[in-house]
Write a protein that holds these residues in place. Structure first.
Motif, PDB file in Angstrom:
ATOM      1  N   LYS A  52     -60.032  28.988  34.728  1.00 29.22           N
ATOM      2  CA  LYS A  52     -59.939  27.693  34.282  1.00 29.22           C
ATOM      3  C   LYS A  52     -61.080  26.701  34.614  1.00 29.22           C
ATOM      4  O   LYS A  52     -61.138  25.544  33.943  1.00 29.22           O
ATOM      5  CB  LYS A  52     -58.531  27.077  34.936  1.00 29.22           C
ATOM      6  CG  LYS A  52     -57.165  27.553  34.450  1.00 29.22           C
ATOM      7  CD  LYS A  52     -56.914  27.286  33.249  1.00 29.22           C
ATOM      8  CE  LYS A  52     -55.646  27.534  32.707  1.00 29.22           C
ATOM      9  NZ  LYS A  52     -55.350  27.461  31.274  1.00 29.22           N
ATOM     10  N   GLY A  53     -61.740  27.350  35.650  1.00 30.34           N
ATOM     11  CA  GLY A  53     -62.919  26.534  35.895  1.00 30.34           C
ATOM     12  C   GLY A  53     -62.897  25.563  36.887  1.00 30.34           C
ATOM     13  O   GLY A  53     -63.673  24.852  37.253  1.00 30.34           O
ATOM     14  N   ILE A  54     -61.812  25.228  37.397  1.00 31.53           N
ATOM     15  CA  ILE A  54     -61.342  24.331  38.574  1.00 31.53           C
ATOM     16  C   ILE A  54     -60.330  24.885  39.294  1.00 31.53           C
ATOM     17  O   ILE A  54     -59.725  25.974  39.024  1.00 31.53           O
ATOM     18  CB  ILE A  54     -61.055  23.142  37.871  1.00 31.53           C
ATOM     19  CG1 ILE A  54     -59.755  23.055  37.002  1.00 31.53           C
ATOM     20  CG2 ILE A  54     -61.844  22.316  37.244  1.00 31.53           C
ATOM     21  CD1 ILE A  54     -58.916  21.924  36.462  1.00 31.53           C
ATOM     22  N   SER A  55     -60.156  24.075  40.607  1.00 28.59           N
ATOM     23  CA  SER A  55     -59.220  24.883  41.304  1.00 28.59           C
ATOM     24  C   SER A  55     -57.710  24.639  40.931  1.00 28.59           C
ATOM     25  O   SER A  55     -57.493  23.889  39.892  1.00 28.59           O
ATOM     26  CB  SER A  55     -59.421  24.107  42.647  1.00 28.59           C
ATOM     27  OG  SER A  55     -58.763  22.862  42.688  1.00 28.59           O
ATOM     28  N   PRO A  56     -56.859  25.319  41.490  1.00 28.31           N
ATOM     29  CA  PRO A  56     -55.312  25.041  40.884  1.00 28.31           C
ATOM     30  C   PRO A  56     -54.956  23.589  41.264  1.00 28.31           C
ATOM     31  O   PRO A  56     -54.122  22.951  40.526  1.00 28.31           O
ATOM     32  CB  PRO A  56     -54.446  26.107  41.828  1.00 28.31           C
ATOM     33  CG  PRO A  56     -55.485  27.155  42.163  1.00 28.31           C
ATOM     34  CD  PRO A  56     -56.857  26.485  42.254  1.00 28.31           C
ATOM     35  N   VAL A  57     -55.244  23.103  42.455  1.00 26.22           N
ATOM     36  CA  VAL A  57     -54.880  21.685  42.884  1.00 26.22           C
ATOM     37  C   VAL A  57     -55.480  20.966  41.684  1.00 26.22           C
ATOM     38  O   VAL A  57     -54.975  19.882  41.531  1.00 26.22           O
ATOM     39  CB  VAL A  57     -55.209  21.386  44.207  1.00 26.22           C
ATOM     40  CG1 VAL A  57     -55.056  19.876  44.532  1.00 26.22           C
ATOM     41  CG2 VAL A  57     -54.614  22.539  45.001  1.00 26.22           C
ATOM     42  N   ALA A  58     -56.745  21.148  41.532  1.00 26.88           N
ATOM     43  CA  ALA A  58     -57.549  19.889  40.347  1.00 26.88           C
ATOM     44  C   ALA A  58     -56.738  20.238  39.104  1.00 26.88           C
ATOM     45  O   ALA A  58     -56.534  19.154  38.486  1.00 26.88           O
ATOM     46  CB  ALA A  58     -59.004  20.119  40.516  1.00 26.88           C
ATOM     47  N   TYR A  59     -56.302  21.526  38.712  1.00 22.51           N
ATOM     48  CA  TYR A  59     -55.699  21.641  37.613  1.00 22.51           C
ATOM     49  C   TYR A  59     -54.368  20.929  37.415  1.00 22.51           C
ATOM     50  O   TYR A  59     -54.204  19.995  36.466  1.00 22.51           O
ATOM     51  CB  TYR A  59     -55.717  22.908  37.278  1.00 22.51           C
ATOM     52  CG  TYR A  59     -54.811  23.326  35.707  1.00 22.51           C
ATOM     53  CD1 TYR A  59     -55.624  23.281  34.790  1.00 22.51           C
ATOM     54  CD2 TYR A  59     -53.486  23.614  35.754  1.00 22.51           C
ATOM     55  CE1 TYR A  59     -55.189  23.746  33.194  1.00 22.51           C
ATOM     56  CE2 TYR A  59     -52.764  24.056  34.730  1.00 22.51           C
ATOM     57  CZ  TYR A  59     -53.463  24.181  33.597  1.00 22.51           C
ATOM     58  OH  TYR A  59     -52.931  24.450  32.138  1.00 22.51           O
ATOM     59  N   LYS A  60     -53.760  21.059  38.676  1.00 20.64           N
ATOM     60  CA  LYS A  60     -52.216  20.458  38.624  1.00 20.64           C
ATOM     61  C   LYS A  60     -52.539  18.735  38.681  1.00 20.64           C
ATOM     62  O   LYS A  60     -51.736  18.065  37.925  1.00 20.64           O
ATOM     63  CB  LYS A  60     -51.786  20.978  39.975  1.00 20.64           C
ATOM     64  CG  LYS A  60     -50.222  20.103  40.348  1.00 20.64           C
ATOM     65  CD  LYS A  60     -49.699  20.581  41.365  1.00 20.64           C
ATOM     66  CE  LYS A  60     -50.501  20.240  42.582  1.00 20.64           C
ATOM     67  NZ  LYS A  60     -49.986  20.643  43.963  1.00 20.64           N
ATOM     68  N   ASN A  61     -53.394  18.265  39.339  1.00 17.92           N
ATOM     69  CA  ASN A  61     -53.611  16.707  39.328  1.00 17.92           C
ATOM     70  C   ASN A  61     -54.029  16.300  37.908  1.00 17.92           C
ATOM     71  O   ASN A  61     -53.730  15.303  37.412  1.00 17.92           O
ATOM     72  CB  ASN A  61     -54.446  16.509  40.570  1.00 17.92           C
ATOM     73  CG  ASN A  61     -54.020  16.729  41.803  1.00 17.92           C
ATOM     74  OD1 ASN A  61     -52.778  16.688  42.122  1.00 17.92           O
ATOM     75  ND2 ASN A  61     -54.940  16.871  42.821  1.00 17.92           N
ATOM     76  N   GLU A  62     -54.988  17.172  37.307  1.00 21.04           N
ATOM     77  CA  GLU A  62     -55.184  16.731  35.726  1.00 21.04           C
ATOM     78  C   GLU A  62     -53.879  16.776  35.089  1.00 21.04           C
ATOM     79  O   GLU A  62     -53.701  15.895  34.138  1.00 21.04           O
ATOM     80  CB  GLU A  62     -56.366  17.512  35.597  1.00 21.04           C
ATOM     81  CG  GLU A  62     -56.927  16.983  33.820  1.00 21.04           C
ATOM     82  CD  GLU A  62     -56.914  15.730  33.861  1.00 21.04           C
ATOM     83  OE1 GLU A  62     -56.641  15.016  32.654  1.00 21.04           O
ATOM     84  OE2 GLU A  62     -57.661  15.174  34.565  1.00 21.04           O
ATOM     85  N   LEU A  63     -53.105  17.725  34.969  1.00 24.92           N
ATOM     86  CA  LEU A  63     -51.968  17.683  34.474  1.00 24.92           C
ATOM     87  C   LEU A  63     -51.114  16.597  34.615  1.00 24.92           C
ATOM     88  O   LEU A  63     -50.509  16.064  33.543  1.00 24.92           O
ATOM     89  CB  LEU A  63     -50.906  18.988  34.526  1.00 24.92           C
ATOM     90  CG  LEU A  63     -51.690  20.190  34.104  1.00 24.92           C
ATOM     91  CD1 LEU A  63     -50.707  21.456  34.709  1.00 24.92           C
ATOM     92  CD2 LEU A  63     -51.612  20.306  32.662  1.00 24.92           C
ATOM     93  N   ARG A  64     -51.041  15.960  35.977  1.00 23.34           N
ATOM     94  CA  ARG A  64     -50.223  14.989  36.042  1.00 23.34           C
ATOM     95  C   ARG A  64     -50.857  13.581  35.755  1.00 23.34           C
ATOM     96  O   ARG A  64     -50.077  12.690  35.281  1.00 23.34           O
ATOM     97  CB  ARG A  64     -50.043  14.995  37.921  1.00 23.34           C
ATOM     98  CG  ARG A  64     -49.258  15.867  38.304  1.00 23.34           C
ATOM     99  CD  ARG A  64     -49.381  16.107  39.681  1.00 23.34           C
ATOM    100  NE  ARG A  64     -48.930  15.014  40.434  1.00 23.34           N
ATOM    101  CZ  ARG A  64     -49.234  14.947  42.088  1.00 23.34           C
ATOM    102  NH1 ARG A  64     -49.916  15.885  42.444  1.00 23.34           N
ATOM    103  NH2 ARG A  64     -48.685  14.020  42.744  1.00 23.34           N
ATOM    104  N   ARG A  65     -52.261  13.612  35.871  1.00 22.42           N
ATOM    105  CA  ARG A  65     -52.749  12.397  35.140  1.00 22.42           C
ATOM    106  C   ARG A  65     -52.645  12.113  33.719  1.00 22.42           C
ATOM    107  O   ARG A  65     -52.470  11.240  33.102  1.00 22.42           O
ATOM    108  CB  ARG A  65     -54.323  12.470  35.610  1.00 22.42           C
ATOM    109  CG  ARG A  65     -54.540  11.906  37.147  1.00 22.42           C
ATOM    110  CD  ARG A  65     -56.042  11.704  37.388  1.00 22.42           C
ATOM    111  NE  ARG A  65     -56.711  13.060  37.234  1.00 22.42           N
ATOM    112  CZ  ARG A  65     -56.876  13.833  38.116  1.00 22.42           C
ATOM    113  NH1 ARG A  65     -56.416  13.417  39.584  1.00 22.42           N
ATOM    114  NH2 ARG A  65     -57.720  14.924  38.043  1.00 22.42           N
TER     115      ARG A  65
END
Length: 116
Positions: A52-65
């Protein structure tokens, strides 16, 4: 790794990625996603970053945003309701996170969208 190995490694964590895509609002831990995929947390993080090119936490946070933006644009949910539905610890944390990534508060974002 050859291409076949990369594809199979991506397949190893596919279940975790799919779960995160569907359940980001539940705030699943990386450890639980790794267990779901039967890999170590460290290995899950590495494969996730590669894929994905980013961490799982960063990905989850982007989904939330992203979901927050949709709520702000297309619903009348309050900022508190949005923050709670997306599992933010507090409404102030949600506002701070949103402003940090969008340069504006959630309400200012909503107002700007409705004016356009």
């Amino acid at each position: 790794c050859d291409t076949g190995t990369r594809q199979s490694e991506g397949g190893l964590i596919r279940l975790g990625i799919d779960y995160l895509d569907a359940h980001y609002f539940e705030d699943p831990s990386v450890a639980s996603l790794a267990r779901m995929c039967h890999v170590s947390e460290e290995y899950f993080r590495r494969l996730f970053k590669e894929q994905k090119g980013i961490s799982p936490v960063a990905y989850k946070n982007e989904l939330r945003r992203s979901k927050a933006r949709q709520y702000l644009m297309y619903t009348d949910m309050s900022v508190l309701e949005i923050s709670e539905s997306l599992s933010y610890a507090t409404v102030s944390h949600f506002i701070k996170d949103f402003k940090e990534h969008h340069g504006t508060t959630p309400l200012a974002f909503r107002n700007a969208y409705k004016r356009s």
